[in-house]
Design a protein around this motif. Structure first.
Motif, PDB file in Angstrom:
ATOM      1  N   ALA A 132       0.839  -1.207   0.000  1.00 21.99           N
ATOM      2  CA  ALA A 132       0.000   0.000   0.000  1.00 21.99           C
ATOM      3  C   ALA A 132       0.867   1.248   0.000  1.00 21.99           C
ATOM      4  CB  ALA A 132      -0.913  -0.001   1.226  1.00 21.99           C
ATOM      5  N   GLY A 133       0.452   2.243  -0.782  1.00 23.40           N
ATOM      6  CA  GLY A 133       1.160   3.518  -0.820  1.00 23.40           C
ATOM      7  C   GLY A 133       0.772   4.409   0.342  1.00 23.40           C
ATOM      8  N   PRO A 134       1.525   5.460   0.572  1.00 19.79           N
ATOM      9  CA  PRO A 134       1.228   6.337   1.717  1.00 19.79           C
ATOM     10  C   PRO A 134      -0.107   7.052   1.596  1.00 19.79           C
ATOM     11  CG  PRO A 134       2.921   7.300   0.299  1.00 19.79           C
ATOM     12  CD  PRO A 134       2.689   5.914  -0.191  1.00 19.79           C
ATOM     13  N   ASP A 135      -0.582   7.286   0.375  1.00 20.37           N
ATOM     14  CA  ASP A 135      -1.849   7.980   0.186  1.00 20.37           C
ATOM     15  C   ASP A 135      -2.995   7.034  -0.171  1.00 20.37           C
ATOM     16  OD1 ASP A 135      -0.528  10.408   0.588  1.00 20.37           O
ATOM     17  OD2 ASP A 135       0.007  10.555  -1.544  1.00 20.37           O
ATOM     18  N   SER A 136      -2.745   5.745  -0.063  1.00 14.27           N
ATOM     19  CA  SER A 136      -3.762   4.771  -0.424  1.00 14.27           C
ATOM     20  C   SER A 136      -4.847   4.701   0.639  1.00 14.27           C
ATOM     21  CB  SER A 136      -3.129   3.387  -0.606  1.00 14.27           C
ATOM     22  OG  SER A 136      -4.131   2.417  -0.813  1.00 14.27           O
ATOM     23  N   GLY A 137      -6.079   4.559   0.185  1.00 18.02           N
ATOM     24  CA  GLY A 137      -7.164   4.409   1.148  1.00 18.02           C
ATOM     25  C   GLY A 137      -7.041   3.151   1.970  1.00 18.02           C
ATOM     26  N   LEU A 138      -6.345   2.145   1.427  1.00 10.58           N
ATOM     27  CA  LEU A 138      -6.169   0.910   2.177  1.00 10.58           C
ATOM     28  C   LEU A 138      -5.285   1.085   3.385  1.00 10.58           C
ATOM     29  CD1 LEU A 138      -5.712  -1.678  -0.709  1.00 10.58           C
ATOM     30  CD2 LEU A 138      -7.728  -1.289   0.695  1.00 10.58           C
ATOM     31  N   ALA A 139      -4.574   2.177   3.476  1.00 16.88           N
ATOM     32  CA  ALA A 139      -3.685   2.381   4.597  1.00 16.88           C
ATOM     33  C   ALA A 139      -4.424   2.837   5.849  1.00 16.88           C
ATOM     34  CB  ALA A 139      -2.623   3.421   4.249  1.00 16.88           C
ATOM     35  N   HIS A 140      -5.724   3.073   5.748  1.00 15.63           N
ATOM     36  CA  HIS A 140      -6.501   3.512   6.898  1.00 15.63           C
ATOM     37  C   HIS A 140      -7.268   2.331   7.477  1.00 15.63           C
ATOM     38  CE1 HIS A 140      -5.940   7.159   4.399  1.00 15.63           C
ATOM     39  NE2 HIS A 140      -5.723   7.719   5.580  1.00 15.63           N
ATOM     40  N   SER A 141      -7.219   2.194   8.779  1.00 24.12           N
ATOM     41  CA  SER A 141      -7.853   1.049   9.418  1.00 24.12           C
ATOM     42  C   SER A 141      -9.361   1.071   9.252  1.00 24.12           C
ATOM     43  CB  SER A 141      -7.500   1.027  10.907  1.00 24.12           C
ATOM     44  OG  SER A 141      -7.951   2.220  11.547  1.00 24.12           O
ATOM     45  N   GLY A 142      -9.951   2.242   8.955  1.00 27.16           N
ATOM     46  CA  GLY A 142     -11.384   2.295   8.763  1.00 27.16           C
ATOM     47  C   GLY A 142     -11.858   1.547   7.535  1.00 27.16           C
ATOM     48  N   ASP A 143     -10.965   1.310   6.580  1.00 25.38           N
ATOM     49  CA  ASP A 143     -11.335   0.575   5.373  1.00 25.38           C
ATOM     50  C   ASP A 143     -11.190  -0.932   5.537  1.00 25.38           C
ATOM     51  OD1 ASP A 143     -11.776   2.992   4.079  1.00 25.38           O
ATOM     52  OD2 ASP A 143      -9.675   3.147   3.469  1.00 25.38           O
ATOM     53  N   ALA A 144     -10.572  -1.368   6.617  1.00 27.93           N
ATOM     54  CA  ALA A 144     -10.297  -2.795   6.787  1.00 27.93           C
ATOM     55  C   ALA A 144     -11.547  -3.658   6.867  1.00 27.93           C
ATOM     56  CB  ALA A 144      -9.441  -3.010   8.033  1.00 27.93           C
ATOM     57  N   PRO A 145     -12.623  -3.237   7.544  1.00 29.37           N
ATOM     58  CA  PRO A 145     -13.796  -4.119   7.606  1.00 29.37           C
ATOM     59  C   PRO A 145     -14.350  -4.519   6.247  1.00 29.37           C
ATOM     60  CG  PRO A 145     -13.978  -2.392   9.242  1.00 29.37           C
ATOM     61  CD  PRO A 145     -12.782  -2.060   8.401  1.00 29.37           C
ATOM     62  N   TRP A 146     -14.149  -3.689   5.203  1.00 27.50           N
ATOM     63  CA  TRP A 146     -14.617  -4.074   3.875  1.00 27.50           C
ATOM     64  C   TRP A 146     -13.863  -5.299   3.362  1.00 27.50           C
ATOM     65  CZ3 TRP A 146     -19.013  -1.994   2.453  1.00 27.50           C
ATOM     66  CH2 TRP A 146     -19.365  -0.741   2.948  1.00 27.50           C
ATOM     67  N   LEU A 147     -12.587  -5.388   3.687  1.00 29.96           N
ATOM     68  CA  LEU A 147     -11.826  -6.574   3.293  1.00 29.96           C
ATOM     69  C   LEU A 147     -12.315  -7.803   4.047  1.00 29.96           C
ATOM     70  CD1 LEU A 147      -8.223  -5.058   3.168  1.00 29.96           C
ATOM     71  CD2 LEU A 147      -9.703  -5.648   1.238  1.00 29.96           C
ATOM     72  N   PHE A 148     -12.607  -7.636   5.322  1.00 25.52           N
ATOM     73  CA  PHE A 148     -13.130  -8.755   6.098  1.00 25.52           C
ATOM     74  C   PHE A 148     -14.483  -9.216   5.554  1.00 25.52           C
ATOM     75  CE2 PHE A 148     -10.754  -6.540   9.735  1.00 25.52           C
ATOM     76  CZ  PHE A 148      -9.601  -7.220   9.445  1.00 25.52           C
ATOM     77  N   ALA A 149     -15.336  -8.250   5.228  1.00 28.47           N
ATOM     78  CA  ALA A 149     -16.660  -8.588   4.704  1.00 28.47           C
ATOM     79  C   ALA A 149     -16.571  -9.306   3.372  1.00 28.47           C
ATOM     80  CB  ALA A 149     -17.497  -7.319   4.577  1.00 28.47           C
ATOM     81  N   ALA A 150     -15.563  -8.987   2.565  1.00 31.07           N
ATOM     82  CA  ALA A 150     -15.398  -9.671   1.284  1.00 31.07           C
ATOM     83  C   ALA A 150     -14.843 -11.078   1.466  1.00 31.07           C
ATOM     84  CB  ALA A 150     -14.471  -8.867   0.383  1.00 31.07           C
ATOM     85  N   LEU A 151     -14.076 -11.297   2.519  1.00 32.06           N
ATOM     86  CA  LEU A 151     -13.443 -12.595   2.727  1.00 32.06           C
ATOM     87  C   LEU A 151     -14.416 -13.624   3.286  1.00 32.06           C
ATOM     88  CD1 LEU A 151     -10.784 -14.150   2.591  1.00 32.06           C
ATOM     89  CD2 LEU A 151     -10.290 -13.377   4.913  1.00 32.06           C
ATOM     90  N   LEU A 152     -15.338 -13.194   4.139  1.00 27.36           N
ATOM     91  CA  LEU A 152     -16.236 -14.147   4.785  1.00 27.36           C
ATOM     92  C   LEU A 152     -17.099 -14.918   3.793  1.00 27.36           C
ATOM     93  CD1 LEU A 152     -17.306 -15.394   7.349  1.00 27.36           C
ATOM     94  CD2 LEU A 152     -18.856 -13.447   7.618  1.00 27.36           C
ATOM     95  N   PRO A 153     -17.753 -14.270   2.792  1.00 31.51           N
ATOM     96  CA  PRO A 153     -18.530 -15.064   1.834  1.00 31.51           C
ATOM     97  C   PRO A 153     -17.681 -16.060   1.040  1.00 31.51           C
ATOM     98  CG  PRO A 153     -19.133 -12.751   1.699  1.00 31.51           C
ATOM     99  CD  PRO A 153     -17.916 -12.824   2.549  1.00 31.51           C
ATOM    100  N   LEU A 154     -16.412 -15.718   0.809  1.00 36.49           N
ATOM    101  CA  LEU A 154     -15.550 -16.654   0.090  1.00 36.49           C
ATOM    102  C   LEU A 154     -15.296 -17.911   0.920  1.00 36.49           C
ATOM    103  CD1 LEU A 154     -12.970 -14.225  -1.546  1.00 36.49           C
ATOM    104  CD2 LEU A 154     -14.718 -15.587  -2.697  1.00 36.49           C
ATOM    105  N   LEU A 155     -15.116 -17.743   2.205  1.00 36.34           N
ATOM    106  CA  LEU A 155     -14.930 -18.904   3.069  1.00 36.34           C
ATOM    107  C   LEU A 155     -16.178 -19.783   3.075  1.00 36.34           C
ATOM    108  CD1 LEU A 155     -13.071 -17.291   6.112  1.00 36.34           C
ATOM    109  CD2 LEU A 155     -12.112 -18.781   4.361  1.00 36.34           C
ATOM    110  N   VAL A 156     -17.330 -19.153   3.129  1.00 33.69           N
ATOM    111  CA  VAL A 156     -18.570 -19.922   3.056  1.00 33.69           C
ATOM    112  C   VAL A 156     -18.672 -20.638   1.708  1.00 33.69           C
ATOM    113  CG1 VAL A 156     -21.089 -19.769   3.096  1.00 33.69           C
ATOM    114  CG2 VAL A 156     -19.719 -18.369   4.663  1.00 33.69           C
ATOM    115  N   GLY A 157     -18.252 -19.945   0.641  1.00 44.37           N
ATOM    116  CA  GLY A 157     -18.282 -20.561  -0.678  1.00 44.37           C
ATOM    117  C   GLY A 157     -17.380 -21.774  -0.775  1.00 44.37           C
TER     118      GLY A 157
END
Length: 313
Positions: free
Chosen positions: A46-71
């Motif tokens: 991640a770059g210094p200005d990337s939105g992924l560098a903020h912890s507030g965006d992390a739950p979106w990654l978690f939400a995307a991972l959970l359906p894959l595990l169920v799949g």
């Protein structure tokens, strides 16, 4: 007549695998693995200005991972055609693993559920192992109140942990002390790997750390990796060491008896046995002439007996 066939049996040994890795399951595992690696490793890129560098965006990654595990779980079950016996085995082992997790109370990393996952993955194969690891972690989180944005990552990491035990060599031939030592060594190494992967998940969200071990978005990957290793050594090495030590001790002491019990249960369940129904051989019909002669002879004998009985004084 019901005749069970056991295609997994060869040379007097049972090679039953409760969850086979079919094409859909392999594709689902590969997709989930790729997304999981990206989700775990994005901070390093991640770059210094990337939105992924903020912890507030992390739950979106978690939400995307959970359906894959169920799949993955659904695809594995659909591909292998699990019957009631395999589902029951999965439920029992997941319940036992979930019940073992609170026994360590999270003290010094003592988590006895890890040794059960090693043995279950070894006996029942990588497909069953991934599903079992994920389901067990989910059930234990419900039991201990550990539901949070970290849960999908724990499920993925535990699925990899248990699946790795099923991928160890000579699963159907290696027995005795050599196998116990192999499982103990794997349990120790995988326990450290599990802790390291989970550290990578939460490394970027903890503030207030010294610059020598904190995450610096945009820095070279080598520099961030060096800080990450320092972070693991400073914060979780002792925790992972306790987990690895307990896994080794339980694998070497309780492992042999539990391995025998799991293999005996697998043989009796015979998950892959297919029932084949064959018709009983029909009785041979007698020729019509013989049947008629026999009937006439029987009638004549009965008539003669009746006549003799009537003429007797």
């Amino acid at each position: 007549m019901r005749t069970p066939e056991t295609p997994g049996r060869a040379a007097g040994r049972w090679t039953v695998r409760a969850v086979r890795l079919g094409p859909r399951a392999v594709c689902a595992l590969a997709l989930t693995g790729a997304v999981g690696v990206a989700a775990f490793g994005w901070p390093l890129l991640a770059g210094p200005d990337s939105g992924l560098a903020h912890s507030g965006d992390a739950p979106w990654l978690f939400a995307a991972l959970l359906p894959l595990l169920v799949g993955v779980t659904v695809a594995t079950i659909a591909d292998s055609g699990l019957d009631a016996k395999a589902v029951a085995m999965l439920g029992v082992l997941a319940a036992v693993g979930a019940a073992l997790r609170p026994l360590g109370a999270g003290t010094a990393g003592l988590e006895p559920m890890f040794f059960l996952m090693v043995l279950s993955g070894r006996v029942l194969g990588p497909g069953f192992g991934f599903v079992l690891g994920s389901v067990t972690m989910f059930a234990s989180a419900l039991l201990t109140g550990g539901v949070g944005p970290w849960l999908p990552f724990q499920m993925l990491a535990m699925g990899w942990f248990t699946m790795g035990a099923g991928l160890l060599p000579d699963r159907d031939r290696l027995r005795g002390r050599t196998e116990w030592v192999l499982l103990a060594l794997y349990g120790a190494g995988a326990a450290f790997a599990y802790g390291t992967v989970m550290n990578l998940q939460g490394w970027t969200y903890l503030g207030g750390l010294s610059s020598g071990i904190s995450f610096h978005p945009g820095d070279p990957v080598q520099a961030n990796l060096a800080r990450f290793l320092a972070y693991c050594a400073a914060t979780s090495f002792g925790w992972d060491l306790g987990r690895a030590a307990l896994t080794v001790v339980l694998t070497l002491t309780a492992g042999p008896a539990l391995l025998r019990a799991l293999r005996r249960a697998t043989r009796r369940a015979a998950f892959e046995a297919e029932a084949v129904f064959t018709a009983e051989p029909a009785a041979e019909a007698k020729p019509a002439g013989e049947a008629g002669s026999a009937g006439e002879a029987g009638s004549a004998a009965e008539a003669g007996s009746a006549a003799e009985a009537g003429s007797a004084p």
